[in-house]
Design an enzyme around this catalytic site. Structure first.
Site, PDB file in Angstrom:
ATOM      1  N   LYS A   1       0.858  -1.205   0.000  1.00 30.06           N
ATOM      2  CA  LYS A   1       0.000   0.000   0.000  1.00 30.06           C
ATOM      3  C   LYS A   1       0.887   1.246   0.000  1.00 30.06           C
ATOM      4  O   LYS A   1       1.758   1.400   0.851  1.00 30.06           O
ATOM      5  CB  LYS A   1      -0.912   0.033   1.222  1.00 30.06           C
ATOM      6  CG  LYS A   1      -1.763   1.314   1.276  1.00 30.06           C
ATOM      7  CD  LYS A   1      -2.843   1.228   2.341  1.00 30.06           C
ATOM      8  CE  LYS A   1      -2.450   1.798   3.662  1.00 30.06           C
ATOM      9  NZ  LYS A   1      -2.497   3.273   3.753  1.00 30.06           N
TER      10      LYS A   1
ATOM     11  N   ASP B   1      -3.462   4.348  -2.077  1.00 29.35           N
ATOM     12  CA  ASP B   1      -4.444   4.820  -1.093  1.00 29.35           C
ATOM     13  C   ASP B   1      -4.426   6.348  -1.051  1.00 29.35           C
ATOM     14  O   ASP B   1      -3.811   6.940  -0.166  1.00 29.35           O
ATOM     15  CB  ASP B   1      -4.054   4.199   0.254  1.00 29.35           C
ATOM     16  CG  ASP B   1      -4.924   4.648   1.417  1.00 29.35           C
ATOM     17  OD1 ASP B   1      -6.029   5.145   1.176  1.00 29.35           O
ATOM     18  OD2 ASP B   1      -4.483   4.476   2.574  1.00 29.35           O
TER      19      ASP B   1
ATOM     20  N   LYS C   1      -7.445   8.252  -1.527  1.00 28.24           N
ATOM     21  CA  LYS C   1      -8.758   8.704  -1.023  1.00 28.24           C
ATOM     22  C   LYS C   1      -9.280   9.947  -1.736  1.00 28.24           C
ATOM     23  O   LYS C   1      -9.456  11.011  -1.130  1.00 28.24           O
ATOM     24  CB  LYS C   1      -8.688   8.982   0.488  1.00 28.24           C
ATOM     25  CG  LYS C   1      -8.231   7.804   1.335  1.00 28.24           C
ATOM     26  CD  LYS C   1      -8.331   8.127   2.816  1.00 28.24           C
ATOM     27  CE  LYS C   1      -7.941   6.976   3.720  1.00 28.24           C
ATOM     28  NZ  LYS C   1      -6.520   6.618   3.691  1.00 28.24           N
TER      29      LYS C   1
ATOM     30  N   ASP D   1     -13.648  14.871  -4.816  1.00 28.11           N
ATOM     31  CA  ASP D   1     -13.733  16.159  -5.529  1.00 28.11           C
ATOM     32  C   ASP D   1     -14.962  16.082  -6.429  1.00 28.11           C
ATOM     33  O   ASP D   1     -15.750  15.133  -6.329  1.00 28.11           O
ATOM     34  CB  ASP D   1     -12.432  16.377  -6.333  1.00 28.11           C
ATOM     35  CG  ASP D   1     -12.107  17.861  -6.524  1.00 28.11           C
ATOM     36  OD1 ASP D   1     -13.051  18.643  -6.829  1.00 28.11           O
ATOM     37  OD2 ASP D   1     -10.942  18.245  -6.356  1.00 28.11           O
TER      38      ASP D   1
ATOM     39  N   THR E   1     -12.283   6.210  10.491  1.00 26.88           N
ATOM     40  CA  THR E   1     -12.407   5.715  11.875  1.00 26.88           C
ATOM     41  C   THR E   1     -12.019   6.802  12.881  1.00 26.88           C
ATOM     42  O   THR E   1     -12.332   6.696  14.061  1.00 26.88           O
ATOM     43  CB  THR E   1     -11.532   4.462  12.104  1.00 26.88           C
ATOM     44  OG1 THR E   1     -10.262   4.690  11.496  1.00 26.88           O
ATOM     45  CG2 THR E   1     -12.158   3.230  11.512  1.00 26.88           C
TER      46      THR E   1
ATOM     47  N   ARG F   1       2.663  -1.015  10.930  1.00 32.07           N
ATOM     48  CA  ARG F   1       3.726  -1.130  11.934  1.00 32.07           C
ATOM     49  C   ARG F   1       4.029  -2.542  12.454  1.00 32.07           C
ATOM     50  O   ARG F   1       5.197  -2.836  12.719  1.00 32.07           O
ATOM     51  CB  ARG F   1       3.448  -0.151  13.081  1.00 32.07           C
ATOM     52  CG  ARG F   1       3.709   1.289  12.655  1.00 32.07           C
ATOM     53  CD  ARG F   1       2.999   2.278  13.510  1.00 32.07           C
ATOM     54  NE  ARG F   1       1.543   2.186  13.360  1.00 32.07           N
ATOM     55  CZ  ARG F   1       0.678   2.940  14.026  1.00 32.07           C
ATOM     56  NH1 ARG F   1       1.103   3.825  14.888  1.00 32.07           N
ATOM     57  NH2 ARG F   1      -0.621   2.813  13.807  1.00 32.07           N
TER      58      ARG F   1
HETATM   59  O1  C5P Z   1       0.630   0.746  11.266  1.00 29.18           O
HETATM   60  P1  C5P Z   1      -0.798   0.297  11.127  1.00 29.18           P
HETATM   61  O2  C5P Z   1      -0.943  -1.207  10.993  1.00 29.18           O
HETATM   62  O3  C5P Z   1      -1.711   0.884  12.174  1.00 29.18           O
HETATM   63  O4  C5P Z   1      -1.218   0.906   9.708  1.00 29.18           O
HETATM   64  C1  C5P Z   1      -2.512   0.828   9.207  1.00 29.18           C
HETATM   65  C2  C5P Z   1      -2.596   1.488   7.863  1.00 29.18           C
HETATM   66  O5  C5P Z   1      -3.970   1.543   7.475  1.00 29.18           O
HETATM   67  C3  C5P Z   1      -2.107   2.934   7.837  1.00 29.18           C
HETATM   68  O6  C5P Z   1      -1.571   3.184   6.531  1.00 29.18           O
HETATM   69  C4  C5P Z   1      -3.353   3.742   8.063  1.00 29.18           C
HETATM   70  O7  C5P Z   1      -3.280   5.023   7.501  1.00 29.18           O
HETATM   71  C5  C5P Z   1      -4.399   2.884   7.348  1.00 29.18           C
HETATM   72  N1  C5P Z   1      -5.776   3.067   7.842  1.00 29.18           N
HETATM   73  C6  C5P Z   1      -6.156   2.843   9.170  1.00 29.18           C
HETATM   74  N2  C5P Z   1      -7.448   3.022   9.560  1.00 29.18           N
HETATM   75  C7  C5P Z   1      -8.361   3.427   8.674  1.00 29.18           C
HETATM   76  C8  C5P Z   1      -8.019   3.648   7.347  1.00 29.18           C
HETATM   77  C9  C5P Z   1      -6.698   3.453   6.957  1.00 29.18           C
HETATM   78  O8  C5P Z   1      -5.322   2.471   9.987  1.00 29.18           O
HETATM   79  N3  C5P Z   1      -9.601   3.562   9.078  1.00 29.18           N
END
Ligand code: C5P
Length: 234
Positions: free
Chosen positions: A34, A61, A63, A66, A121, A213
């Protein structure tokens, strides 16, 4: 829909991204990657082309949100980058989502998977009511936006793993659910509040998990990725 683990490459430079991806060279399974706003705005389309050249599938990603005409033309550009999946905000309404699909569809009829973000979220009930004047419960709004995405002809939505089951109930088993917020049972939650393990996400019917992460910050990212695949796909 093939289940897969998507690694969120939330890095701010090509250098860091490739130092990370180099670790996965030679693996049987090429990770689905991603690319989010941070990396895309830092490096531009060349980062997409290079990761693609290395044989990875890409979820871009960005998003989009517009007016329909602008989204349609922008999606046509992203489609030519040959990404495998991209997204937009369902809040742009059904006409915007339909225009996006039109723009994304290549002359030969193929196109990347297009999914919608329902409500972020990070948007809670209080802010949705006070700032956006939407006084329905967040959960209902999420399901309604998912339904709008389905009506517009999109392939699915980004949602919490906890919502994936309900989205499938409402929009059908084929409607794709892409779920972030995944953590190992023995891992650190970080700033994610509502989390699930890869195995739980599989059980509940997520089609793709997006993992950042727990893989990118792991001591051994390849082992962490393989663990996700073992729990979620195999
Ligand atoms: O590091 P982590 O596993 O929390 O990363 C989750 C990824 O998913 C990040 O790129 C974050 O921006 C994305 N994301 C999220 N929650 C959402 C939409 C996207 O954590 N509701």
């Amino acid at each position: 829909m093939g289940k897969d683990v998507i690694i969120a490459c939330d890095f701010d430079s090509a250098e860091k991204t490739f130092a990370f991806l180099d670790r996965f060279e030679g693996l049987d399974r090429k990770p689905f990657v991603k690319i989010g706003m941070e990396l895309y705005y830092a490096e531009g389309p060349s980062i997409v082309k290079e990761i693609k050249r290395r044989g990875h599938k890409i979820f871009l990603d960005l998003k989009l949100h517009d007016i329909p005409n602008t989204v349609k033309k922008s999606m046509a550009v992203l489609s030519r980058l040959d990404v495998d999946m991209t997204n937009l905000h369902a809040g742009g309404t059904i006409p915007m989502m339909e225009a996006a699909l039109e723009g994304l569809t290549r002359p030969d009829g193929t196109r990347p998977i297009l999914i919608a973000v329902t409500q972020l979220t990070s948007t809670d009930q209080e802010h949705m009511t006070k700032d956006l004047l939407i006084d329905h419960p967040v959960a209902d709004v999420v399901m309604h936006y998912a339904s709008n995405a389905k009506t517009a002809g999109l392939d699915g939505v980004v949602c919490s793993p906890l919502e994936a089951g309900k989205v499938h109930e409402r929009c059908g088993a084929d409607f794709v659910t892409v779920t972030p917020g995944v953590r190992f049972a023995d891992g650190d939650k970080g700033d994610q509040k509502r989390v699930m393990t890869p195995a739980e996400a599989k059980k509940i019917g997520s089609d793709y998990i997006v993992v950042g992460r727990p893989i990118t910050a792991a001591e051994d990212p390849v082992a962490a990725y393989n663990r996700c695949v073992a729990e979620f796909v195999d």
